[in-house]
Structure formats: structure tokens, C-alpha cells
Design a protein around this motif. Structure first.
Motif, PDB file in Angstrom:
ATOM      1  N   GLY A 163       0.808  -1.210   0.000  1.00  0.00           N
ATOM      2  CA  GLY A 163       0.000   0.000   0.000  1.00  0.00           C
ATOM      3  C   GLY A 163       0.841   1.259   0.000  1.00  0.00           C
ATOM      4  N   LEU A 164       1.937   1.233   0.754  1.00  0.00           N
ATOM      5  CA  LEU A 164       2.838   2.387   0.783  1.00  0.00           C
ATOM      6  C   LEU A 164       3.445   2.623  -0.589  1.00  0.00           C
ATOM      7  CD1 LEU A 164       4.458   4.503   2.473  1.00  0.00           C
ATOM      8  CD2 LEU A 164       6.202   2.713   2.755  1.00  0.00           C
ATOM      9  N   ASN A 165       3.989   1.579  -1.178  1.00  0.00           N
ATOM     10  CA  ASN A 165       4.694   1.736  -2.447  1.00  0.00           C
ATOM     11  C   ASN A 165       3.758   1.942  -3.634  1.00  0.00           C
ATOM     12  OD1 ASN A 165       7.293   1.636  -1.385  1.00  0.00           O
ATOM     13  ND2 ASN A 165       7.333  -0.604  -1.417  1.00  0.00           N
ATOM     14  N   SER A 166       2.472   1.640  -3.455  1.00  0.00           N
ATOM     15  CA  SER A 166       1.498   1.914  -4.523  1.00  0.00           C
ATOM     16  C   SER A 166       0.758   3.221  -4.267  1.00  0.00           C
ATOM     17  CB  SER A 166       0.501   0.756  -4.651  1.00  0.00           C
ATOM     18  OG  SER A 166      -0.231   0.582  -3.454  1.00  0.00           O
ATOM     19  N   LEU A 167       1.281   4.050  -3.342  1.00  0.00           N
ATOM     20  CA  LEU A 167       0.807   5.419  -3.092  1.00  0.00           C
ATOM     21  C   LEU A 167      -0.578   5.484  -2.474  1.00  0.00           C
ATOM     22  CD1 LEU A 167       1.980   7.141  -6.420  1.00  0.00           C
ATOM     23  CD2 LEU A 167       3.300   6.702  -4.351  1.00  0.00           C
ATOM     24  N   GLN A 168      -1.023   4.417  -1.812  1.00  0.00           N
ATOM     25  CA  GLN A 168      -2.310   4.468  -1.141  1.00  0.00           C
ATOM     26  C   GLN A 168      -2.249   5.350   0.103  1.00  0.00           C
ATOM     27  OE1 GLN A 168      -3.921   0.532  -0.458  1.00  0.00           O
ATOM     28  NE2 GLN A 168      -3.176  -0.210  -2.419  1.00  0.00           N
ATOM     29  N   PHE A 169      -1.075   5.447   0.712  1.00  0.00           N
ATOM     30  CA  PHE A 169      -0.872   6.330   1.852  1.00  0.00           C
ATOM     31  C   PHE A 169       0.584   6.768   1.850  1.00  0.00           C
ATOM     32  CE2 PHE A 169      -1.379   1.844   3.020  1.00  0.00           C
ATOM     33  CZ  PHE A 169      -0.100   1.504   3.443  1.00  0.00           C
ATOM     34  N   ASP A 170       0.952   7.650   2.776  1.00  0.00           N
ATOM     35  CA  ASP A 170       2.253   8.308   2.716  1.00  0.00           C
ATOM     36  C   ASP A 170       3.312   7.684   3.615  1.00  0.00           C
ATOM     37  OD1 ASP A 170       1.209  10.470   1.025  1.00  0.00           O
ATOM     38  OD2 ASP A 170       0.110  11.070   2.831  1.00  0.00           O
ATOM     39  N   VAL A 171       2.893   7.045   4.680  1.00  0.00           N
ATOM     40  CA  VAL A 171       3.834   6.497   5.643  1.00  0.00           C
ATOM     41  C   VAL A 171       3.174   5.332   6.365  1.00  0.00           C
ATOM     42  CG1 VAL A 171       3.079   8.202   7.349  1.00  0.00           C
ATOM     43  CG2 VAL A 171       5.241   7.038   7.696  1.00  0.00           C
ATOM     44  N   VAL A 172       3.943   4.309   6.695  1.00  0.00           N
ATOM     45  CA  VAL A 172       3.451   3.198   7.511  1.00  0.00           C
ATOM     46  C   VAL A 172       3.615   3.582   8.977  1.00  0.00           C
ATOM     47  CG1 VAL A 172       3.821   0.810   8.234  1.00  0.00           C
ATOM     48  CG2 VAL A 172       3.949   1.418   5.804  1.00  0.00           C
ATOM     49  N   ALA A 173       2.512   3.623   9.701  1.00  0.00           N
ATOM     50  CA  ALA A 173       2.516   3.978  11.118  1.00  0.00           C
ATOM     51  C   ALA A 173       1.882   2.838  11.895  1.00  0.00           C
ATOM     52  CB  ALA A 173       1.758   5.281  11.346  1.00  0.00           C
ATOM     53  N   ALA A 174       2.573   1.693  11.923  1.00  0.00           N
ATOM     54  CA  ALA A 174       1.992   0.484  12.503  1.00  0.00           C
ATOM     55  C   ALA A 174       2.971  -0.262  13.403  1.00  0.00           C
ATOM     56  CB  ALA A 174       1.520  -0.451  11.375  1.00  0.00           C
ATOM     57  N   GLY A 175       4.019   0.427  13.861  1.00  0.00           N
ATOM     58  CA  GLY A 175       4.999  -0.248  14.711  1.00  0.00           C
ATOM     59  C   GLY A 175       5.694  -1.388  13.995  1.00  0.00           C
ATOM     60  N   MET A 176       5.927  -1.249  12.702  1.00  0.00           N
ATOM     61  CA  MET A 176       6.475  -2.342  11.894  1.00  0.00           C
ATOM     62  C   MET A 176       7.896  -2.694  12.319  1.00  0.00           C
ATOM     63  SD  MET A 176       6.877  -2.560   7.737  1.00  0.00           S
ATOM     64  CE  MET A 176       5.153  -2.996   7.444  1.00  0.00           C
ATOM     65  N   TYR A 177       8.149  -3.995  12.502  1.00  0.00           N
ATOM     66  CA  TYR A 177       9.485  -4.456  12.850  1.00  0.00           C
ATOM     67  C   TYR A 177      10.446  -4.222  11.683  1.00  0.00           C
ATOM     68  CZ  TYR A 177       8.033  -7.035  17.072  1.00  0.00           C
ATOM     69  OH  TYR A 177       7.587  -7.403  18.317  1.00  0.00           O
ATOM     70  N   ILE A 178      11.649  -3.817  12.012  1.00  0.00           N
ATOM     71  CA  ILE A 178      12.692  -3.624  11.000  1.00  0.00           C
ATOM     72  C   ILE A 178      13.455  -4.919  10.816  1.00  0.00           C
ATOM     73  CG2 ILE A 178      14.787  -2.361  10.380  1.00  0.00           C
ATOM     74  CD1 ILE A 178      13.882  -0.094  12.190  1.00  0.00           C
ATOM     75  N   ASN A 179      13.592  -5.364   9.573  1.00  0.00           N
ATOM     76  CA  ASN A 179      14.483  -6.486   9.270  1.00  0.00           C
ATOM     77  C   ASN A 179      15.081  -6.268   7.881  1.00  0.00           C
ATOM     78  OD1 ASN A 179      12.763  -7.675   7.218  1.00  0.00           O
ATOM     79  ND2 ASN A 179      11.494  -8.534   8.837  1.00  0.00           N
ATOM     80  N   PRO A 180      16.153  -6.969   7.552  1.00  0.00           N
ATOM     81  CA  PRO A 180      16.853  -6.704   6.285  1.00  0.00           C
ATOM     82  C   PRO A 180      15.980  -6.833   5.050  1.00  0.00           C
ATOM     83  CG  PRO A 180      18.261  -7.984   7.733  1.00  0.00           C
ATOM     84  CD  PRO A 180      16.904  -7.939   8.397  1.00  0.00           C
ATOM     85  N   GLU A 181      15.051  -7.796   5.040  1.00  0.00           N
ATOM     86  CA  GLU A 181      14.199  -7.981   3.863  1.00  0.00           C
ATOM     87  C   GLU A 181      13.311  -6.760   3.638  1.00  0.00           C
ATOM     88  OE1 GLU A 181      15.920 -11.557   5.150  1.00  0.00           O
ATOM     89  OE2 GLU A 181      14.496 -10.367   6.308  1.00  0.00           O
ATOM     90  N   ARG A 182      12.736  -6.242   4.710  1.00  0.00           N
ATOM     91  CA  ARG A 182      11.895  -5.054   4.570  1.00  0.00           C
ATOM     92  C   ARG A 182      12.721  -3.833   4.192  1.00  0.00           C
ATOM     93  NH1 ARG A 182       8.425  -6.367   9.933  1.00  0.00           N
ATOM     94  NH2 ARG A 182       6.955  -7.830   8.988  1.00  0.00           N
ATOM     95  N   CYS A 183      13.959  -3.799   4.650  1.00  0.00           N
ATOM     96  CA  CYS A 183      14.825  -2.657   4.343  1.00  0.00           C
ATOM     97  C   CYS A 183      15.126  -2.567   2.848  1.00  0.00           C
ATOM     98  CB  CYS A 183      16.135  -2.756   5.127  1.00  0.00           C
ATOM     99  SG  CYS A 183      15.937  -2.562   6.916  1.00  0.00           S
TER     100      CYS A 183
END
Length: 310
Positions: A119-139
Motif C-alpha cells: 500500500g505504501l509503495n502503490s501510493l495508497q498512503f504516505d507512511v506506515v505507522a503500525a509499529g512495523m518491525y525492522i528487518n533486512p528484507e523489509r529494508c
């Protein structure tokens, strides 16, 4: 009543590519309604191209006066309350930081956790505000701010903890029936410890009810989420364990959560980080997050860069 769904091979690891983690405790109807409203705002999307100059989204947000937040309907991170309004630790932080950056309004865009990066990368919203865990794959897919919190796990067990489940290894040794949320990182931690019976449920409330009714022996989630649901329901049949440290490849894991931005938008991420660091230094960040169950132990000075390498 939501039924149990057995986990097969679809559970996403903190190491394998994919998206995972968490869901909703209250306000389900409001979540659906708000999601429909958010979807209708697609006409205001602004194309984002990586021009190499760090992006101009912050200027656009200031001009529009609104930032759209992707949330996943999970307490305490970001959800629609019973009053139909957006709440949670991440929206509260966003209100403060974006307000300081000259963006007056935050607008929720609820979606499933597994759809946040898309959703973020398809411009549905501007920022993910969901406490998303950081890991290398998501980075590799998004640009993370520095984390606002660190988190261990905890278990919901029957009152008295009759099977003495205090670690993932205990669950495996007891051959206990475990449940966790759809897309939770805890699935992989359990598999790493040798847990065989893993079911998935839509949220932590469904997990608590499953333990109360004896359909599972333990529900596993993040420590703050588990503590909050036990406290809020006032259940006399279950309890929350102390915090549990998961292990992967024999090493302890402490997950951290952060806001995520589209990769071209480095200027917005950097501006967000500057304000976040001010809140950390002043102690205001903890005061913003404390009403949602966070404590000093959940505060962290780790950086996104460190977690993206780990």
C-alpha cells in the motif's frame, strides 16, 4: 467465533522475504469503514519517482495539510478506537512529529498488516505507522526511520500457568498447542524452538478467548500487546507471563518497530528522524507512548541502519 487456522508453510520469518505481524482488538466495523474512506482518497495520490534528490513529499504534505497513515488495526500500535477515531502509539507519535514539521492533520488508512508495504509503495498512503518491525528484507523495500521502541514477547496462558510455559523451548517440550497472530514473527521463533502445533488467529483477543476456552494452551504475541489485552478484558481465567526473549540461530532477538517511508523519500525520513530524536532526548517520546502500555524498558537508541544489517 473465529476458528483456529493451522499454520502450514506460509508463515513469514524475520529472515525470509515477506511481510508479517499483527491485527485488531477493537473497532472492527470502524476499521472497515475507515478503510473504505481512505481508499476513496486515491485521487490525491502524488507519483513518487527516485530522482536522487531525496524527494519532495514533505513539501507536498505541508501544502496539503494532511499526511495519510497506513495502520494495521493492532493495539497498541495503530488502530481505530471504539469511538471511531484513530489512536495508538504510532498515530500519537505521528501527530506530534508531523505537527512539528508543519503538517496539521493525520488521516488513517487501515489495511491488513501484510498489505502495508504494498500500500505504501502503490501510493495508497504516505507512511506506515503500525509499529512495523525492522528487518533486512523489509529494508530492501522501504526506508525506515530509526525505531521508536524495542520489544520482547509474552504468552497468554491459563491462570496459574499449569504447563509452566515461560519460554518457546517450554512450549516445545510440553508439546503444547500454541496460537499466535496471522503474519506474526512469533511463528518463526516458535518453529526455531521446535514447536510443532502452531495455529494462527486474527488477533490477540481471539487468542485470549481460545486460551480461556481450552482450544489452545498458549497464545504468543508482543509483550505490550499481551499485557494490554489481558488487562483490558479483565479475564479471570488467563494471565500474561513475564517477557520472553526469542532466539534465532541460537542468538537472542530483540525486535524494534519504526515508521516506514517510500525509498525515494529520504528528505521526509530524515526530517522525521530529527524530530524523533528530539522527543527521545527530552523524554517526551516515552510520555507519548506510556498511555498505550509502553515503559522505559521499551525505549531504544538502536538505529534503522543497525537493524537493516542484522
Amino acid at each position: 467465533m473465529v476458528g483456529l487456522q493451522a499454520d502450514d508453510n506460509g508463515s513469514r520469518s524475520t529472515r525470509r522475504p515477506g511481510i508479517r505481524r499483527r491485527t485488531l482488538l477493537s473497532g472492527s466495523a470502524a476499521l472497515v469503514t475507515a478503510g473504505a474512506v481512505g481508499a476513496s482518497s486515491g485521487c490525491s495520490r502524488v507519483a513518487t519517482a527516485d530522482t536522487g534528490d531525496g524527494g519532495h513529499l514533505l513539501d507536498q504534505l505541508r501544502a496539503n495539510g494532511t499526511v495519510r497513515l497506513g495502520i494495521a488495526g493492532e493495539q497498541p500500535y495503530g488502530y481505530i478506537g471504539t469511538d471511531g477515531k484513530i489512536t495508538g502509539s504510532a498515530p500519537a507519535i505521528a501527530e506530534r512529529i508531523f505537527g512539528n514539521l508543519g503538517v496539521e492533520k493525520v488521516e488513517p488508512f487501515p489495511t491488513e498488516f501484510g498489505s502495508l508495504i504494498f500500500g505504501l509503495n502503490s501510493l495508497q498512503f504516505d507512511v506506515v505507522a503500525a509499529g512495523m518491525y525492522i528487518n533486512p528484507e523489509r529494508c530492501e523495500q522501504v526506508l525506515f526511520a530509526d525505531p521508536e521502541y524495542q520489544m520482547k514477547d509474552a504468552f497468554i496462558v491459563p491462570k496459574g500457568n499449569p504447563k509452566n510455559l515461560r519460554t518457546y523451548a517450554d512450549i516445545a517440550r510440553a508439546k503444547a498447542r500454541m496460537a499466535t497472530g496471522i503474519g506474526y514473527a512469533e511463528i518463526d521463533y516458535a518453529k526455531e524452538a521446535g514447536v510443532k502445533q502452531i495455529a494462527t488467529l486474527p488477533d490477540q483477543l481471539a487468542g485470549l478467548l481460545a486460551v480461556e476456552q481450552g482450544r489452545v494452551d498458549v497464545f504468543v504475541g508482543t509483550a505490550v500487546t499481551v499485557r494490554n489485552v489481558v488487562k483490558q478484558t479483565g479475564s479471570k481465567k488467563v494471565e500474561a507471563t513475564e517477557e520472553v526473549t526469542p532466539y534465532m540461530d541460537g542468538k537472542p532477538v530483540i525486535d524494534v518497530g519504526a515508521f516506514a517511508f517510500r525509498t525515494p523519500e529520504r528528505n521526509l525520513r530524515d526530517a522525521f528522524n530529527r524530530e524523533l530524536h528530539k522527543l527521545k532526548r527530552s523524554g517526551e517520546l516515552l510520555e507519548i507512548m506510556r498511555p498505550f502500555g509502553f515503559t522505559k524498558d521499551q525505549m531504544t537508541n538502536l538505529t534503522a541502519e543497525e537493524k537493516c544489517r542484522s
